[in-house]
Design a protein around this motif. Structure first.
Motif, PDB file in Angstrom:
ATOM      1  N   PRO A  79       0.842  -1.198   0.000  1.00 47.22           N
ATOM      2  CA  PRO A  79       0.000   0.000   0.000  1.00 47.22           C
ATOM      3  C   PRO A  79       0.882   1.255   0.000  1.00 47.22           C
ATOM      4  O   PRO A  79       1.879   1.322   0.718  1.00 47.22           O
ATOM      5  N   VAL A  80       0.509   2.215  -0.836  1.00 48.93           N
ATOM      6  CA  VAL A  80       1.293   3.439  -0.985  1.00 48.93           C
ATOM      7  C   VAL A  80       0.348   4.633  -0.899  1.00 48.93           C
ATOM      8  O   VAL A  80      -0.777   4.585  -1.396  1.00 48.93           O
ATOM      9  N   GLU A  81       0.817   5.702  -0.263  1.00 46.00           N
ATOM     10  CA  GLU A  81       0.068   6.961  -0.240  1.00 46.00           C
ATOM     11  C   GLU A  81       0.978   8.032  -0.821  1.00 46.00           C
ATOM     12  O   GLU A  81       2.025   8.343  -0.256  1.00 46.00           O
ATOM     13  N   LEU A  82       0.598   8.546  -1.988  1.00 47.88           N
ATOM     14  CA  LEU A  82       1.320   9.654  -2.615  1.00 47.88           C
ATOM     15  C   LEU A  82       0.653  10.940  -2.151  1.00 47.88           C
ATOM     16  O   LEU A  82      -0.564  11.086  -2.271  1.00 47.88           O
ATOM     17  N   VAL A  83       1.447  11.859  -1.613  1.00 48.49           N
ATOM     18  CA  VAL A  83       0.889  13.102  -1.074  1.00 48.49           C
ATOM     19  C   VAL A  83       1.385  14.279  -1.895  1.00 48.49           C
ATOM     20  O   VAL A  83       2.591  14.474  -2.065  1.00 48.49           O
ATOM     21  N   ASP A  84       0.438  15.045  -2.403  1.00 41.79           N
ATOM     22  CA  ASP A  84       0.740  16.281  -3.095  1.00 41.79           C
ATOM     23  C   ASP A  84       0.274  17.427  -2.217  1.00 41.79           C
ATOM     24  O   ASP A  84      -0.733  17.308  -1.508  1.00 41.79           O
ATOM     25  N   LEU A  85       1.006  18.532  -2.239  1.00 41.82           N
ATOM     26  CA  LEU A  85       0.674  19.689  -1.420  1.00 41.82           C
ATOM     27  C   LEU A  85       0.374  20.881  -2.315  1.00 41.82           C
ATOM     28  O   LEU A  85       1.174  21.220  -3.186  1.00 41.82           O
ATOM     29  N   ASP A  86      -0.763  21.498  -2.093  1.00 40.73           N
ATOM     30  CA  ASP A  86      -1.147  22.688  -2.848  1.00 40.73           C
ATOM     31  C   ASP A  86      -0.688  23.915  -2.056  1.00 40.73           C
ATOM     32  O   ASP A  86      -0.324  23.820  -0.886  1.00 40.73           O
ATOM     33  N   PHE A  87      -0.744  25.095  -2.676  1.00 35.53           N
ATOM     34  CA  PHE A  87      -0.412  26.322  -1.982  1.00 35.53           C
ATOM     35  C   PHE A  87      -1.401  26.566  -0.846  1.00 35.53           C
ATOM     36  O   PHE A  87      -2.591  26.279  -0.976  1.00 35.53           O
ATOM     37  N   ILE A  88      -0.922  27.103   0.260  1.00 35.62           N
ATOM     38  CA  ILE A  88      -1.797  27.388   1.404  1.00 35.62           C
ATOM     39  C   ILE A  88      -2.610  28.656   1.142  1.00 35.62           C
ATOM     40  O   ILE A  88      -3.783  28.726   1.468  1.00 35.62           O
ATOM     41  N   ILE A  89      -1.987  29.654   0.528  1.00 36.08           N
ATOM     42  CA  ILE A  89      -2.659  30.918   0.195  1.00 36.08           C
ATOM     43  C   ILE A  89      -3.062  30.864  -1.276  1.00 36.08           C
ATOM     44  O   ILE A  89      -2.261  30.511  -2.136  1.00 36.08           O
ATOM     45  N   SER A  90      -4.308  31.216  -1.585  1.00 31.38           N
ATOM     46  CA  SER A  90      -4.827  31.085  -2.948  1.00 31.38           C
ATOM     47  C   SER A  90      -4.548  32.293  -3.844  1.00 31.38           C
ATOM     48  O   SER A  90      -4.891  32.270  -5.014  1.00 31.38           O
ATOM     49  N   LYS A  91      -3.919  33.338  -3.319  1.00 34.08           N
ATOM     50  CA  LYS A  91      -3.611  34.533  -4.104  1.00 34.08           C
ATOM     51  C   LYS A  91      -2.102  34.733  -4.201  1.00 34.08           C
ATOM     52  O   LYS A  91      -1.372  34.386  -3.276  1.00 34.08           O
ATOM     53  N   ASP A  92      -1.676  35.346  -5.314  1.00 33.65           N
ATOM     54  CA  ASP A  92      -0.257  35.650  -5.458  1.00 33.65           C
ATOM     55  C   ASP A  92       0.174  36.782  -4.521  1.00 33.65           C
ATOM     56  O   ASP A  92       1.266  36.767  -3.982  1.00 33.65           O
ATOM     57  N   LYS A  93      -0.720  37.763  -4.372  1.00 34.85           N
ATOM     58  CA  LYS A  93      -0.395  38.921  -3.525  1.00 34.85           C
ATOM     59  C   LYS A  93      -1.557  39.164  -2.563  1.00 34.85           C
ATOM     60  O   LYS A  93      -2.695  39.371  -2.981  1.00 34.85           O
ATOM     61  N   VAL A  94      -1.242  39.138  -1.283  1.00 39.61           N
ATOM     62  CA  VAL A  94      -2.266  39.356  -0.262  1.00 39.61           C
ATOM     63  C   VAL A  94      -2.413  40.860  -0.035  1.00 39.61           C
ATOM     64  O   VAL A  94      -1.428  41.573   0.172  1.00 39.61           O
ATOM     65  N   GLU A  95      -3.659  41.322  -0.123  1.00 38.41           N
ATOM     66  CA  GLU A  95      -3.967  42.736   0.094  1.00 38.41           C
ATOM     67  C   GLU A  95      -4.399  42.953   1.542  1.00 38.41           C
ATOM     68  O   GLU A  95      -4.859  42.026   2.210  1.00 38.41           O
ATOM     69  N   GLU A  96      -4.281  44.183   2.013  1.00 39.25           N
ATOM     70  CA  GLU A  96      -4.616  44.511   3.397  1.00 39.25           C
ATOM     71  C   GLU A  96      -6.085  44.224   3.711  1.00 39.25           C
ATOM     72  O   GLU A  96      -6.421  43.794   4.813  1.00 39.25           O
ATOM     73  N   GLU A  97      -6.958  44.414   2.723  1.00 39.07           N
ATOM     74  CA  GLU A  97      -8.392  44.206   2.954  1.00 39.07           C
ATOM     75  C   GLU A  97      -8.817  42.733   2.848  1.00 39.07           C
ATOM     76  O   GLU A  97      -9.956  42.382   3.142  1.00 39.07           O
ATOM     77  N   ASP A  98      -7.910  41.843   2.437  1.00 37.25           N
ATOM     78  CA  ASP A  98      -8.238  40.422   2.324  1.00 37.25           C
ATOM     79  C   ASP A  98      -8.488  39.811   3.698  1.00 37.25           C
ATOM     80  O   ASP A  98      -7.776  40.084   4.655  1.00 37.25           O
ATOM     81  N   LYS A  99      -9.522  38.989   3.743  1.00 37.83           N
ATOM     82  CA  LYS A  99      -9.787  38.217   4.960  1.00 37.83           C
ATOM     83  C   LYS A  99      -9.062  36.888   4.822  1.00 37.83           C
ATOM     84  O   LYS A  99      -9.188  36.209   3.795  1.00 37.83           O
ATOM     85  N   LEU A 100      -8.358  36.516   5.854  1.00 34.57           N
ATOM     86  CA  LEU A 100      -7.560  35.297   5.817  1.00 34.57           C
ATOM     87  C   LEU A 100      -8.387  34.069   5.445  1.00 34.57           C
ATOM     88  O   LEU A 100      -7.973  33.251   4.626  1.00 34.57           O
ATOM     89  N   GLU A 101      -9.593  33.965   6.012  1.00 35.64           N
ATOM     90  CA  GLU A 101     -10.424  32.787   5.733  1.00 35.64           C
ATOM     91  C   GLU A 101     -10.871  32.711   4.267  1.00 35.64           C
ATOM     92  O   GLU A 101     -11.231  31.647   3.778  1.00 35.64           O
ATOM     93  N   ASP A 102     -10.833  33.846   3.555  1.00 33.23           N
ATOM     94  CA  ASP A 102     -11.226  33.861   2.148  1.00 33.23           C
ATOM     95  C   ASP A 102     -10.093  33.459   1.204  1.00 33.23           C
ATOM     96  O   ASP A 102     -10.339  33.078   0.057  1.00 33.23           O
ATOM     97  N   ILE A 103      -8.860  33.588   1.654  1.00 35.30           N
ATOM     98  CA  ILE A 103      -7.726  33.313   0.763  1.00 35.30           C
ATOM     99  C   ILE A 103      -6.933  32.056   1.132  1.00 35.30           C
ATOM    100  O   ILE A 103      -5.980  31.708   0.458  1.00 35.30           O
ATOM    101  N   ILE A 104      -7.370  31.384   2.184  1.00 39.15           N
ATOM    102  CA  ILE A 104      -6.725  30.124   2.567  1.00 39.15           C
ATOM    103  C   ILE A 104      -7.287  29.002   1.691  1.00 39.15           C
ATOM    104  O   ILE A 104      -8.493  28.878   1.538  1.00 39.15           O
ATOM    105  N   THR A 105      -6.415  28.197   1.127  1.00 36.44           N
ATOM    106  CA  THR A 105      -6.845  27.041   0.352  1.00 36.44           C
ATOM    107  C   THR A 105      -7.480  26.040   1.308  1.00 36.44           C
ATOM    108  O   THR A 105      -6.879  25.674   2.311  1.00 36.44           O
TER     109      THR A 105
END
Length: 166
Positions: A79-105
């Motif tokens: 049995p094998v488990e291959l794990v891929d990891l995506d980016f934690i933040i969904s935006k390239d540039k986080v803006e001051e008005e961004d809510k963390l819960e909206d941009i977290i993958t």
């Protein structure tokens, strides 16, 4: 970079997406073995669960469109488990008005369960191996017992974010 022991068996395992792309009557190439003609595609609830075919080793590898990797279905599979990891933040540039819960993958840890050949029992923690058609992985959890999968993490290669297409 060396030689590999290849086991052959009357039943082989394919990746689900490869099996789904094959049609009845189609001739395909089983990599490092030869050609096979698919005689029957069995589906359950629209998903391919079994292909039945016969070897056609006299067929030309050059004439087939699909080249499939396969694994002999033997009792010593691991049995094998291959794990891929995506980016934690969904935006390239986080803006001051961004809510963390909206941009977290929402799901950045992407495990894929499968089976591997018996040689996976020899992979050591920290060792990097190449998984055919997916890329390079580093061993996080080596083989200890049949109930626990060997866990491998994808090593980014600069071309693909992960070892598979989202």
């Amino acid at each position: 970079l060396g030689k590999k022991v290849r086991l052959f068996a009357p039943t082989v395992l394919l990746q689900a997406d490869d099996a789904a792309a094959v049609a009845e009557g189609e001739e395909v190439t089983l990599m490092s073995w030869g050609n096979a003609i698919i005689r029957e595609v069995k589906k359950v609830n629209g998903k391919v669960v079994e292909l039945r075919g016969e070897l056609h080793l006299a067929g030309s590898v050059k004439s087939t469109k699909k080249k499939l990797t396969w694994l002999a279905d033997t009792a010593d599979l691991v049995p094998v488990e291959l794990v891929d990891l995506d980016f934690i933040i969904s935006k390239d540039k986080v803006e001051e008005e961004d809510k963390l819960e909206d941009i977290i993958t929402k799901q950045s840890y992407l495990p894929y369960k499968g089976k591997g050949e018996a040689a996976f029992r020899c992979v050591k923690k920290g060792e990097i191996i190449q998984v055919e058609r997916r890329g390079f992985y580093i061993c996080d959890a080596p083989y200890l017992r049949a109930e626990e999968p060997v866990r491998l993490f994808f090593v980014p290669d600069g071309k693909n974010l992960m070892g598979f297409k989202k």
